[in-house]
Design an enzyme around this catalytic site. Structure first.
Site, PDB file in Angstrom:
ATOM      1  N   TYR A  36      41.259  -8.336 -45.098  1.00  0.00           N
ATOM      2  CA  TYR A  36      40.950  -9.067 -43.864  1.00  0.00           C
ATOM      3  C   TYR A  36      42.052  -8.841 -42.830  1.00  0.00           C
ATOM      4  O   TYR A  36      41.770  -8.656 -41.643  1.00  0.00           O
ATOM      5  CB  TYR A  36      40.798 -10.567 -44.150  1.00  0.00           C
ATOM      6  CG  TYR A  36      40.300 -11.315 -42.937  1.00  0.00           C
ATOM      7  CD1 TYR A  36      38.932 -11.500 -42.739  1.00  0.00           C
ATOM      8  CD2 TYR A  36      41.176 -11.793 -41.959  1.00  0.00           C
ATOM      9  CE1 TYR A  36      38.452 -12.145 -41.613  1.00  0.00           C
ATOM     10  CE2 TYR A  36      40.705 -12.432 -40.831  1.00  0.00           C
ATOM     11  CZ  TYR A  36      39.344 -12.608 -40.658  1.00  0.00           C
ATOM     12  OH  TYR A  36      38.874 -13.240 -39.530  1.00  0.00           O
ATOM     13  N   PHE A  68      30.378   1.030 -13.667  1.00  0.00           N
ATOM     14  CA  PHE A  68      29.646   1.317 -14.892  1.00  0.00           C
ATOM     15  C   PHE A  68      28.961   0.015 -15.311  1.00  0.00           C
ATOM     16  O   PHE A  68      29.497  -1.067 -15.105  1.00  0.00           O
ATOM     17  CB  PHE A  68      30.544   1.861 -16.004  1.00  0.00           C
ATOM     18  CG  PHE A  68      29.740   2.198 -17.226  1.00  0.00           C
ATOM     19  CD1 PHE A  68      28.891   3.299 -17.221  1.00  0.00           C
ATOM     20  CD2 PHE A  68      29.750   1.377 -18.350  1.00  0.00           C
ATOM     21  CE1 PHE A  68      28.091   3.581 -18.316  1.00  0.00           C
ATOM     22  CE2 PHE A  68      28.942   1.660 -19.453  1.00  0.00           C
ATOM     23  CZ  PHE A  68      28.112   2.762 -19.428  1.00  0.00           C
ATOM     24  N   THR A  69      27.787   0.160 -15.923  1.00  0.00           N
ATOM     25  CA  THR A  69      26.932  -1.013 -16.194  1.00  0.00           C
ATOM     26  C   THR A  69      27.666  -2.142 -16.924  1.00  0.00           C
ATOM     27  O   THR A  69      27.771  -3.255 -16.402  1.00  0.00           O
ATOM     28  CB  THR A  69      25.712  -0.566 -17.009  1.00  0.00           C
ATOM     29  OG1 THR A  69      26.166   0.147 -18.159  1.00  0.00           O
ATOM     30  CG2 THR A  69      24.797   0.332 -16.179  1.00  0.00           C
ATOM     31  N   ASP A  81      39.425   2.997 -17.728  1.00  0.00           N
ATOM     32  CA  ASP A  81      38.342   3.169 -18.698  1.00  0.00           C
ATOM     33  C   ASP A  81      38.519   4.572 -19.284  1.00  0.00           C
ATOM     34  O   ASP A  81      38.165   5.574 -18.660  1.00  0.00           O
ATOM     35  CB  ASP A  81      36.987   3.018 -18.006  1.00  0.00           C
ATOM     36  CG  ASP A  81      35.833   3.087 -18.989  1.00  0.00           C
ATOM     37  OD1 ASP A  81      36.012   3.642 -20.089  1.00  0.00           O
ATOM     38  OD2 ASP A  81      34.742   2.587 -18.651  1.00  0.00           O
ATOM     39  N   LYS A  91      32.289   7.556 -27.740  1.00  0.00           N
ATOM     40  CA  LYS A  91      32.134   8.750 -26.913  1.00  0.00           C
ATOM     41  C   LYS A  91      33.163   9.798 -27.342  1.00  0.00           C
ATOM     42  O   LYS A  91      33.001  10.388 -28.396  1.00  0.00           O
ATOM     43  CB  LYS A  91      32.285   8.386 -25.439  1.00  0.00           C
ATOM     44  CG  LYS A  91      31.168   7.605 -24.726  1.00  0.00           C
ATOM     45  CD  LYS A  91      30.504   6.481 -25.370  1.00  0.00           C
ATOM     46  CE  LYS A  91      29.518   5.738 -24.522  1.00  0.00           C
ATOM     47  NZ  LYS A  91      30.007   4.597 -23.785  1.00  0.00           N
ATOM     48  N   ARG A 139      19.144   6.585 -14.965  1.00  0.00           N
ATOM     49  CA  ARG A 139      20.358   6.142 -14.294  1.00  0.00           C
ATOM     50  C   ARG A 139      20.030   6.107 -12.792  1.00  0.00           C
ATOM     51  O   ARG A 139      20.356   7.032 -12.058  1.00  0.00           O
ATOM     52  CB  ARG A 139      21.536   7.088 -14.576  1.00  0.00           C
ATOM     53  CG  ARG A 139      22.233   6.829 -15.897  1.00  0.00           C
ATOM     54  CD  ARG A 139      22.837   5.455 -15.956  1.00  0.00           C
ATOM     55  NE  ARG A 139      23.567   5.174 -17.188  1.00  0.00           N
ATOM     56  CZ  ARG A 139      23.537   3.999 -17.813  1.00  0.00           C
ATOM     57  NH1 ARG A 139      22.765   3.023 -17.384  1.00  0.00           N
ATOM     58  NH2 ARG A 139      24.273   3.781 -18.870  1.00  0.00           N
ATOM     59  N   PHE A 187      18.142  -2.313 -17.803  1.00  0.00           N
ATOM     60  CA  PHE A 187      17.636  -1.001 -18.220  1.00  0.00           C
ATOM     61  C   PHE A 187      17.424  -0.908 -19.720  1.00  0.00           C
ATOM     62  O   PHE A 187      16.610  -0.129 -20.182  1.00  0.00           O
ATOM     63  CB  PHE A 187      18.585   0.118 -17.751  1.00  0.00           C
ATOM     64  CG  PHE A 187      19.983   0.005 -18.286  1.00  0.00           C
ATOM     65  CD1 PHE A 187      20.915  -0.808 -17.665  1.00  0.00           C
ATOM     66  CD2 PHE A 187      20.372   0.704 -19.414  1.00  0.00           C
ATOM     67  CE1 PHE A 187      22.207  -0.924 -18.162  1.00  0.00           C
ATOM     68  CE2 PHE A 187      21.658   0.601 -19.921  1.00  0.00           C
ATOM     69  CZ  PHE A 187      22.580  -0.225 -19.292  1.00  0.00           C
TER      70      PHE A 187
HETATM   71  C1  LIG Z   1      29.733   3.393 -23.073  1.00  0.00           C
HETATM   72  C2  LIG Z   1      30.680   3.040 -22.012  1.00  0.00           C
HETATM   73  C3  LIG Z   1      31.290   1.777 -21.967  1.00  0.00           C
HETATM   74  C4  LIG Z   1      30.909   0.655 -22.911  1.00  0.00           C
HETATM   75  O1  LIG Z   1      31.170   0.961 -24.225  1.00  0.00           O
HETATM   76  P1  LIG Z   1      30.233   0.485 -25.449  1.00  0.00           P
HETATM   77  O2  LIG Z   1      30.903   1.075 -26.625  1.00  0.00           O
HETATM   78  O3  LIG Z   1      28.856   1.026 -25.200  1.00  0.00           O
HETATM   79  O4  LIG Z   1      30.228  -0.995 -25.458  1.00  0.00           O
HETATM   80  C5  LIG Z   1      32.217   1.554 -20.967  1.00  0.00           C
HETATM   81  N1  LIG Z   1      32.526   2.498 -20.060  1.00  0.00           N
HETATM   82  C6  LIG Z   1      31.958   3.711 -20.071  1.00  0.00           C
HETATM   83  C7  LIG Z   1      32.322   4.716 -19.030  1.00  0.00           C
HETATM   84  C8  LIG Z   1      30.999   4.018 -21.031  1.00  0.00           C
HETATM   85  O5  LIG Z   1      30.398   5.212 -21.006  1.00  0.00           O
END
Ligand SMILES: *Cc1c(COP(=O)(O)O)cnc(C)c1O
Length: 472
Positions: free
Chosen positions: A85, A137-138, A228, A271, A395, A462
């Protein structure tokens, strides 16, 4: 590294230099469906590709998020999970990988990127403050707004033009930011939210010079810059290729120099970092870290696992190291470019220059007969699925959501359908099949009549919105 002179890599790219630096050890069969099956599946999914079942999909280009193939080393790492843990061995591996490659001092694992965005937004935004960013970004903007912040777009204008050839369309417009600081006051700015690359602009990079100048401007006003870093490795590739003085610099060194111009970062490891789940948050300042570490136990889990299993953290630590290898990133972006070059040769309208993780089809140019209220990019994703079972995503106006103040749709200039390429998953032959299907949809473009939204969820619509054909 390569038998080409670095300066000529750009021209030679996509022709012969980028063959995958791996071979395939295990395969997963794909299922091909007929048109009747796809029509039924799409109807059941409310014409939203996010609501399709993956077994009804042939080539899945919905997203590059969590869809990468892991290496044999990463799978071996999964077997070394220390599922304690607290204080798991794998946490310390992850912590040192992030410190080593990204250079930040204090790190927290999170279940994925938005977990980190949530924590940072809560800790660093006071209600009413502005959060300038290089395009939105969303999930990032949604968490900034949930925390009471107000997003302000400070990306250069070229980012909003799908045809502008600017090599760094993700750059911050420093004059726009300067004006914002002058008119609203530095104290009313929570921090600058810098993304590298800019997903919504088409995976477009930020130059090193821009990051450096941004940091200098922000330092003069005592404003922090948080990054980011989700696709920073892809961004580093473009710096190596396009920015004067970086042609002989290793990707890992470019990444480290870039992060040195920021005060902290978050990342979706799904990613760049080649894992199926995971994320992290990292900052240099202690009081902020203490606050984040305190909050993480409420929302994610203890600060040494943050919602992940030990094995996930191990796979991430190994994936981070693999992602920084020059030959890896060259073949990753080479494959995206290969698809882009095919479509460009056939005069299909896509966003140029081709970015790091995806090809973005210009749905406005496909369907000039449709207004944004008829959802051209959503329509294009539906047509592509019907043609071949290839799954893409919208998008455009659906992803842009509503303005929390007026309640009306945001109408983004870019109305795009994204073909997102998972890392180390598909072959060049798959890219040929994709290009041919896109070409078929392009040839039939005048027949499209658009969609009507019949269900709209409150947040990040979306993902779950439902549609039906306008005439049908
Ligand atoms: C995917 C993404 C996020 C969010 O990450 P999640 O792992 O999907 O929660 C934030 N910023 C960018 C640029 C992304 O592509």
């Amino acid at each position: 590294m390569t038998h080409f002179e670095p300066q000529t890599m750009g021209q030679q790219f996509g022709r012969r230099s980028w063959a995958e630096p791996w071979k395939i050890k295990m395969v997963e069969p794909l299922r091909v469906t007929d048109r009747d099956t796809r029509e039924r599946a799409l109807d059941e999914a409310g014409y939203n590709t996010f609501l399709l079942r993956s077994r009804d999909v042939y080539i899945d280009l919905l997203t590059d998020s969590g869809t990468s193939a892991m290496s044999d080393r990463q799978w071996a790492g999964m077997m070394m999970g220390d599922e304690a843990y607290a204080g798991s061995v794998n946490f310390f591996h992850l912590e040192s990988a992030i410190q080593h490659y990204y250079g930040y001092r204090h790190i927290l694992p999170t279940h994925q990127g938005r977990g980190a965005e949530h924590l940072l937004s809560r800790a660093a935004i006071k209600p009413g403050q502005l959060v300038p960013g290089n395009m939105y970004f969303t999930t990032t903007r949604a968490h900034q707004e949930l925390a009471g912040g107000e997003f302000a777009d400070v990306v250069i204008d070229q980012a909003h033009d799908p045809d502008d050839p600017h090599p760094f369309k993700g750059n911050v417009d420093l004059d726009k930011l300067d004006t914002l600081i002058a008119t609203r006051g530095a104290a009313n700015i929570a921090y600058v939210s810098l993304a590298a690359t800019v997903n919504m602009a088409g995976g477009q990079p930020v130059s090193m010079a821009n990051a450096k100048a941004l940091k200098a401007l922000c330092e003069r006003h005592e404003i922090k810059v948080y990054l980011d870093a989700t696709r920073l490795v892809e961004n580093a590739f473009f710096i190596q290729e396009r920015e004067l003085g970086y042609q002989a610099t290793r990707i890992a060194d470019i990444v480290k120099e870039f992060t040195s111009h920021t005060d902290g970062a978050w990342s979706s490891a799904k990613k760049d970092s080649l894992v199926n789940i995971g994320g992290w948050l990292a900052v240099n300042e202690w009081p902020l870290f203490e606050e984040l570490r305190n909050q993480i136990v409420l929302f994610e889990g203890l600060h040494t696992y943050g919602g992940l299993a030990g094995r996930d953290m191990e796979a991430m630590a190994i994936g981070i190291a693999e992602s920084m290898q020059d030959d890896h990133i060259r073949s990753r972006i080479g494959q995206v470019r290969y698809l882009g070059e095919l479509l460009t040769d056939w005069e299909v309208p896509i966003v140029h220059p081709v970015g790091g993780h995806a090809i973005f089809l210009n749905a406005r140019a496909f369907y000039p007969q449709l207004s944004q209220d008829e959802f051209p990019a959503q329509t294009l994703a539906a047509e592509l699925y019907l043609d071949s079972g290839i799954r893409s995503m919208e998008r455009g106006v659906v992803s842009a959501g509503r303005d929390p103040k007026t309640g009306g749709h945001h109408y983004p200039n870019l109305e795009l359908t994204r073909l997102t390429i998972p890392r180390r998953v598909y072959t060049q032959a798959h890219m040929d099949v994709v290009a041919e299907s896109v070409k078929t949809v392009w040839d039939n473009r005048t027949a499209a009549t658009g969609l009507e939204m019949i269900y709209e969820p409150k947040y990040l619509r979306f993902f779950q919105a439902r549609f039906k054909p306008r005439h049908g």
